[in-house]
Design a protein around this motif. Structure first.
Motif, short mmCIF file in Angstrom:
data_model
loop_
_atom_site.label_atom_id
_atom_site.label_comp_id
_atom_site.label_asym_id
_atom_site.label_seq_id
_atom_site.Cartn_x
_atom_site.Cartn_y
_atom_site.Cartn_z
N LEU A 25 41.10 28.54 43.02
CA LEU A 25 39.95 28.99 43.67
C LEU A 25 39.98 30.30 43.45
CD1 LEU A 25 37.37 28.24 45.36
CD2 LEU A 25 39.15 28.52 47.72
N ARG A 26 41.02 31.21 43.89
CA ARG A 26 40.26 32.51 44.04
C ARG A 26 40.51 32.94 42.48
NH1 ARG A 26 46.21 34.73 45.36
NH2 ARG A 26 46.92 32.99 45.51
N ALA A 27 40.67 32.30 41.61
CA ALA A 27 40.14 32.64 39.48
C ALA A 27 39.11 32.53 39.35
CB ALA A 27 41.12 31.97 38.82
N LEU A 28 38.75 31.24 40.66
CA LEU A 28 36.90 30.71 39.90
C LEU A 28 36.09 31.38 40.17
CD1 LEU A 28 37.35 26.93 40.55
CD2 LEU A 28 37.18 27.68 38.62
N VAL A 29 36.52 31.66 41.35
CA VAL A 29 35.50 32.82 42.80
C VAL A 29 35.40 34.17 41.34
CG1 VAL A 29 35.35 33.82 44.78
CG2 VAL A 29 35.72 31.64 44.77
N GLY A 30 36.36 35.07 41.06
CA GLY A 30 36.82 35.66 39.93
C GLY A 30 35.53 36.20 39.02
N PRO A 62 37.34 45.59 33.11
CA PRO A 62 37.70 44.36 32.98
C PRO A 62 37.93 43.12 33.88
CG PRO A 62 39.15 45.42 33.06
CD PRO A 62 38.20 46.24 33.45
N LEU A 63 37.24 41.72 32.98
CA LEU A 63 37.82 40.69 34.14
C LEU A 63 39.63 40.09 34.05
CD1 LEU A 63 36.88 38.02 34.87
CD2 LEU A 63 37.05 37.27 32.37
N VAL A 64 40.34 41.08 33.33
CA VAL A 64 41.44 41.29 34.08
C VAL A 64 41.90 41.26 34.88
CG1 VAL A 64 43.61 42.24 32.82
CG2 VAL A 64 42.21 41.22 31.40
N THR A 65 40.78 43.23 35.33
CA THR A 65 41.51 43.61 36.32
C THR A 65 40.45 42.55 37.52
OG1 THR A 65 40.51 44.97 35.60
CG2 THR A 65 40.52 45.41 38.00
N VAL A 66 40.06 41.52 38.09
CA VAL A 66 38.92 40.56 38.59
C VAL A 66 40.31 40.11 38.75
CG1 VAL A 66 37.44 39.75 39.03
CG2 VAL A 66 36.64 41.43 38.14
N LEU A 67 40.76 39.17 37.93
CA LEU A 67 41.11 38.42 38.17
C LEU A 67 42.96 38.21 38.77
CD1 LEU A 67 40.87 36.09 34.65
CD2 LEU A 67 40.18 35.53 37.09
N PHE A 68 43.52 39.54 38.35
CA PHE A 68 44.60 40.59 38.86
C PHE A 68 43.90 40.28 40.13
CE2 PHE A 68 47.43 43.94 40.09
CZ PHE A 68 48.22 43.73 39.63
N SER A 102 40.67 32.15 29.01
CA SER A 102 42.74 32.18 28.44
C SER A 102 42.98 33.19 29.29
CB SER A 102 42.08 32.51 26.66
OG SER A 102 41.48 33.66 27.01
N LEU A 103 41.99 34.15 29.97
CA LEU A 103 42.33 34.92 30.38
C LEU A 103 43.78 35.04 31.79
CD1 LEU A 103 39.78 38.01 29.72
CD2 LEU A 103 41.77 37.55 28.53
N VAL A 104 43.03 33.70 32.17
CA VAL A 104 43.38 33.33 33.70
C VAL A 104 45.34 33.20 33.87
CG1 VAL A 104 41.41 32.22 34.24
CG2 VAL A 104 43.59 31.14 32.84
N LEU A 105 45.75 32.68 32.06
CA LEU A 105 47.11 33.36 31.96
C LEU A 105 47.95 34.22 32.21
CD1 LEU A 105 49.86 31.77 29.98
CD2 LEU A 105 48.69 33.50 28.25
N ILE A 106 47.42 35.79 32.98
CA ILE A 106 48.46 36.67 33.47
C ILE A 106 47.73 36.55 34.23
CG2 ILE A 106 47.01 38.31 31.86
CD1 ILE A 106 45.19 39.06 34.10
N ILE A 107 47.49 35.48 35.47
CA ILE A 107 47.61 35.46 36.43
C ILE A 107 48.79 33.74 37.10
CG2 ILE A 107 45.88 36.55 37.57
CD1 ILE A 107 44.57 33.79 38.35
#
Length: 364
Positions: free
Chosen positions: A227-232, A201-207, A299-304
């Motif tokens: 930047l890390r979130a954008l790349v992920g 899942p995308l959550v794992t990639v962002l984490f 909206s998942l970027v909230l977790i980071i």
């Protein structure tokens, strides 16, 4: 032109409605049940959003009454936060100017019949990203530096979605071509990457990008969290786009490849001039569906710890005690949902019109 009497027009309309909704007893019962459900939902929404709604007030106390509906003062008082996050108020003109520059390039690019599409495309792909980075972040040309930790709300949502779409599309094309390559090592590498990314899942990639990546870097090396979130997000979306584009490549008749080979075109010219334009035209619905999914996944970027539109709404409700109430939260989430729906619906309608235009051009 023959004029149809009003009575005849009304009779024809009634006949069509009866034939469409009440042709048989069973279908009539289903139609009545669905119409009743739709009427109930519409009435409940109008009652909450208009009849029992609160339209003025300086804090959430006016919305805490048991009979209160939507708390619209919360939206008006927090509109700046929803749109710009914690971006400095004195520098908000930079965000607005970025929006204007984006519309100045995107609007003529999307309208049919506007000349110099190539120049507009180069502007949106090369010039505008550089201008947007300078304006939003600052630190150059005398602009004060505004760290990405202050970005939020709709601004952050649009940044993540636009960068994710723009970066993942060419990567997805390269992955799709690599997966159909005649070179085994290239094909295996692309297949492994696509299947690996699509399996998490995308959550794992962002984490991983936010928490795990810094653990593998030297202590004195830091990479901006946004930047890390954008790349992920871009790498994650590229895997899905690759499969969509690969489906279009497989739908192209073999004769198109052979015709390009007969003209003496090399691999890249064959793909760029003959195969890819037809493949992308075929998979426009799938591409737009992936873009819409990416826009909502922001909206998942909230977790980071990045506060996009939904995140900033939730923070505004929970962190500001004077506005805290169930109706305030419901109104804030409704506002965020409406904004997401407007953008997603606009993308869907534009893709439908583009499909019709390309279909008509193909027939002519």
């Amino acid at each position: 032109m023959e004029q149809i009497p009003i009575a005849d027009a009304s009779r024809r309309f009634t006949t069509r409605v009866q034939a469409a909704l009440f042709p048989t007893l069973a279908q009539s019962l289903v139609s009545l049940a669905l119409l009743s459900l739709i009427g109930f939902v519409v009435y409940a929404f109008v009652d909450w959003a208009l009849i029992r709604a609160v339209f003025s007030g300086s804090d959430g106390s006016v919305c805490r009454a048991p009979s209160a509906g939507a708390c619209w003062p919360f939206i008006t008082h927090k509109m700046g936060v929803f749109l710009y996050g914690r971006y400095p108020e004195a520098e908000i003109w930079r965000v607005n100017l970025t929006y204007v520059l984006a519309l100045a390039g995107l609007t003529p690019l999307m309208l049919p019949g506007v000349p110099r599409k190539l120049l507009l495309s180069l502007y949106m792909l090369i010039v505008f990203p550089a201008l947007a980075f300078i304006l939003l972040r600052g630190g150059l040309l005398g602009l004060p530096l505004v760290g990405t930790e202050l970005w939020g709300g709709l601004l952050l949502t649009l940044v993540i979605a636009s960068v994710g779409i723009a970066a993942s599309f060419p990567i997805g094309i390269l992955l799709a071509l690599a997966r159909r390559s005649d070179l085994p090592i290239v094909r295996w590498a692309a297949t492994g990457y696509i299947e690996l990314v699509r399996g998490v899942p995308l959550v794992t990639v962002l984490f991983m990008a936010s928490v795990m990546l810094p653990l593998f870097l030297p202590p004195d090396v830091t990479i901006d969290k946004l930047l890390r979130a954008l790349v992920g997000v871009a790498l994650f979306s590229a895997a899905y786009l690759a499969e969509v584009i690969r489906g279009g490549l497989q739908a192209i008749p073999r004769g198109q490849y052979e015709a390009a080979d007969a003209l003496g075109l090399g691999y890249w010219r064959k793909m760029g001039l003959v195969v890819l334009p037809q493949a992308i035209r075929i998979v426009i619905p799938g591409l737009v569906n992936s873009f819409i999914s990416l826009f909502k996944d922001t909206s998942l970027v909230l977790i980071i710890g990045l506060f996009d539109l939904i995140g900033i709404v939730e923070q505004s409700v929970q962190a500001d005690a004077k506005w805290f109430s169930p109706q305030t939260a419901a109104t804030g989430y409704f506002f965020a949902g409406a904004v997401f729906w407007i953008f997603c619906f606009a993308m869907s309608r534009y893709s439908a019109s583009l499909e019709r235009k390309l279909e008509n051009r193909g027939r002519s």
